[in-house]
Motif scaffolding. Structure first.
Motif, PDB file in Angstrom:
ATOM      1  N   ASN A  53       4.748   5.763  -6.298  1.00 55.21           N
ATOM      2  CA  ASN A  53       3.669   4.813  -6.598  1.00 55.21           C
ATOM      3  C   ASN A  53       3.866   3.479  -5.887  1.00 55.21           C
ATOM      4  O   ASN A  53       2.919   2.905  -5.326  1.00 55.21           O
ATOM      5  N   VAL A  54       5.094   2.990  -5.879  1.00 54.50           N
ATOM      6  CA  VAL A  54       5.369   1.702  -5.230  1.00 54.50           C
ATOM      7  C   VAL A  54       5.168   1.807  -3.726  1.00 54.50           C
ATOM      8  O   VAL A  54       4.578   0.915  -3.090  1.00 54.50           O
ATOM      9  N   GLN A  55       5.629   2.900  -3.118  1.00 50.76           N
ATOM     10  CA  GLN A  55       5.521   3.044  -1.670  1.00 50.76           C
ATOM     11  C   GLN A  55       4.078   3.273  -1.223  1.00 50.76           C
ATOM     12  O   GLN A  55       3.697   2.859  -0.126  1.00 50.76           O
ATOM     13  N   ILE A  56       3.276   3.898  -2.062  1.00 49.47           N
ATOM     14  CA  ILE A  56       1.864   4.060  -1.726  1.00 49.47           C
ATOM     15  C   ILE A  56       1.193   2.691  -1.644  1.00 49.47           C
ATOM     16  O   ILE A  56       0.441   2.400  -0.703  1.00 49.47           O
ATOM     17  N   GLU A  57       1.458   1.840  -2.609  1.00 55.40           N
ATOM     18  CA  GLU A  57       0.872   0.491  -2.586  1.00 55.40           C
ATOM     19  C   GLU A  57       1.349  -0.288  -1.364  1.00 55.40           C
ATOM     20  O   GLU A  57       0.553  -0.968  -0.698  1.00 55.40           O
ATOM     21  N   ALA A  58       2.640  -0.183  -1.040  1.00 55.71           N
ATOM     22  CA  ALA A  58       3.163  -0.904   0.123  1.00 55.71           C
ATOM     23  C   ALA A  58       2.547  -0.382   1.419  1.00 55.71           C
ATOM     24  O   ALA A  58       2.213  -1.164   2.322  1.00 55.71           O
ATOM     25  N   ALA A  59       2.372   0.934   1.524  1.00 57.66           N
ATOM     26  CA  ALA A  59       1.781   1.505   2.743  1.00 57.66           C
ATOM     27  C   ALA A  59       0.320   1.110   2.884  1.00 57.66           C
ATOM     28  O   ALA A  59      -0.148   0.821   3.993  1.00 57.66           O
ATOM     29  N   VAL A  60      -0.423   1.100   1.789  1.00 54.51           N
ATOM     30  CA  VAL A  60      -1.826   0.700   1.848  1.00 54.51           C
ATOM     31  C   VAL A  60      -1.948  -0.754   2.298  1.00 54.51           C
ATOM     32  O   VAL A  60      -2.818  -1.104   3.106  1.00 54.51           O
ATOM     33  N   ARG A  61      -1.073  -1.624   1.810  1.00 51.97           N
ATOM     34  CA  ARG A  61      -1.094  -3.024   2.239  1.00 51.97           C
ATOM     35  C   ARG A  61      -0.773  -3.140   3.728  1.00 51.97           C
ATOM     36  O   ARG A  61      -1.380  -3.937   4.448  1.00 51.97           O
ATOM     37  N   THR A  62       0.173  -2.354   4.192  1.00 50.34           N
ATOM     38  CA  THR A  62       0.554  -2.412   5.611  1.00 50.34           C
ATOM     39  C   THR A  62      -0.597  -1.980   6.505  1.00 50.34           C
ATOM     40  O   THR A  62      -0.927  -2.651   7.489  1.00 50.34           O
TER      41      THR A  62
END
Length: 301
Positions: free
Chosen positions: A159-168
């Motif tokens: 969940n955390v990495q999905i949010e970080a990837a979407v922001r990137t």
């Protein structure tokens, strides 16, 4: 004092190996045999005070409990991570009734595909405009050892990495481009979705997780600028339409004047040519229907 830190690439990574387990159906026969032997010894205890019979009953009972404690079930696309006093001993991916030594610990891990839709988050695109984004991701565990031992909670990690990837990805491209000269979030779904998947695969590799499919489920300007950006889009669309209309009108005027001169329909001097060009441009570019005006006199009067 020098701050010495271990880089993430130098940390020891776990790797999945096959566990030394066996089918539970063969051990089920052993369990039934010990049960029959124990019952037979139990029926003889009351009639014969023989130490051998008692030993036989105790041994059968102990063997029954020993075998019974080693059974576990695995459903299709489910794995069991086997450990011995905290030490990783392999992963069993064989579905059905399975058996291992009773002192072995086991933790079941689903290797099925998981579908998750992230929450809407606010991101600034390449031009600094605040936008709202949400993604849908299909992921699954490929290395159970990494999922359990290299990250604390692999589901929360996803969940955390999905949010970080979407922001990137959201900050890498503009939301829209009416000139169609740039890659945009709204106009290039396949390309941007492919980059999001590659970004997630790279981020989730440390947890033994891969991404099968992903894409954006929500993409819009933030509410505080949505109205202004809508007016901007409308203005840009009007300008683009006007530009196309004027270019077409100029071409039609040039063609009309060329045909009139070629077929000698009428001879036009510079002043009459300018008047005709003006009238044609008004007819072709006007927003309302034109109304003809009959000139009873001469153009020069």
């Amino acid at each position: 004092m020098t701050d010495v830190r271990t880089p993430a690439s130098a940390l020891r990574q776990s790797h999945e190996t096959a566990a030394q387990t066996t089918s539970g159906y063969g051990m089920l026969l052993v369990l039934l045999f010990t049960l029959v032997a124990g019952l037979a010894a139990f029926t003889q205890i009351d009639r014969l005070a023989d130490g051998a019979i008692v030993a036989w009953f105790i041994a059968a009972s102990f063997l029954f409990l020993f075998v019974a404690c080693g059974f576990y079930l695995l459903q299709p696309n489910q794995a069991s991570v086997i450990t011995l006093f905290g030490d990783y001993r392999g992963t069993d991916r064989n579905a059905g009734l399975r058996w291992t030594w009773p002192w072995m610990g086991g933790k079941k891990v689903s290797v099925r595909s998981n579908n998750i839709i992230s929450e809407r988050i606010k991101v600034n695109d390449l031009r600094g405009n605040p936008i709202e984004m949400a993604a849908q991701v299909v992921w699954r565990v490929t290395d159970t050892a990494q999922a359990l031992f290299d990250v604390d909670d692999y589901k929360a990690f996803v969940n955390v990495q999905i949010e970080a990837a979407v922001r990137t990805i959201g900050s890498r491209y503009p939301y829209d481009d009416f000139e169609h000269q740039e890659v945009t979030l709204r106009g290039n779904h396949d390309q941007v979705g492919g980059e999001l998947r590659a970004e997630l695969i790279e981020r989730l590799h440390v947890a033994g997780i891969t991404v099968d499919e992903c894409g954006f489920t929500h993409l819009a300007y933030a509410q505080e600028i949505a109205g202004a950006m809508l007016r901007r889009q409308q203005a840009q669309a009007v300008v683009a339409a006007r530009t196309t209309l004027v270019e077409g009108a100029v071409g039609m005027v040039e063609m009309a004047l060329a045909l009139l001169s070629e077929k000698n329909v009428v001879e036009l001097d510079d002043e009459r040519r300018a008047a005709m060009v003006s009238n044609l441009m008004v007819v072709l570019c006007g927003e309302r229907d034109t109304q003809p005006i009959v000139n009873a006199g001469s153009l020069y009067q």
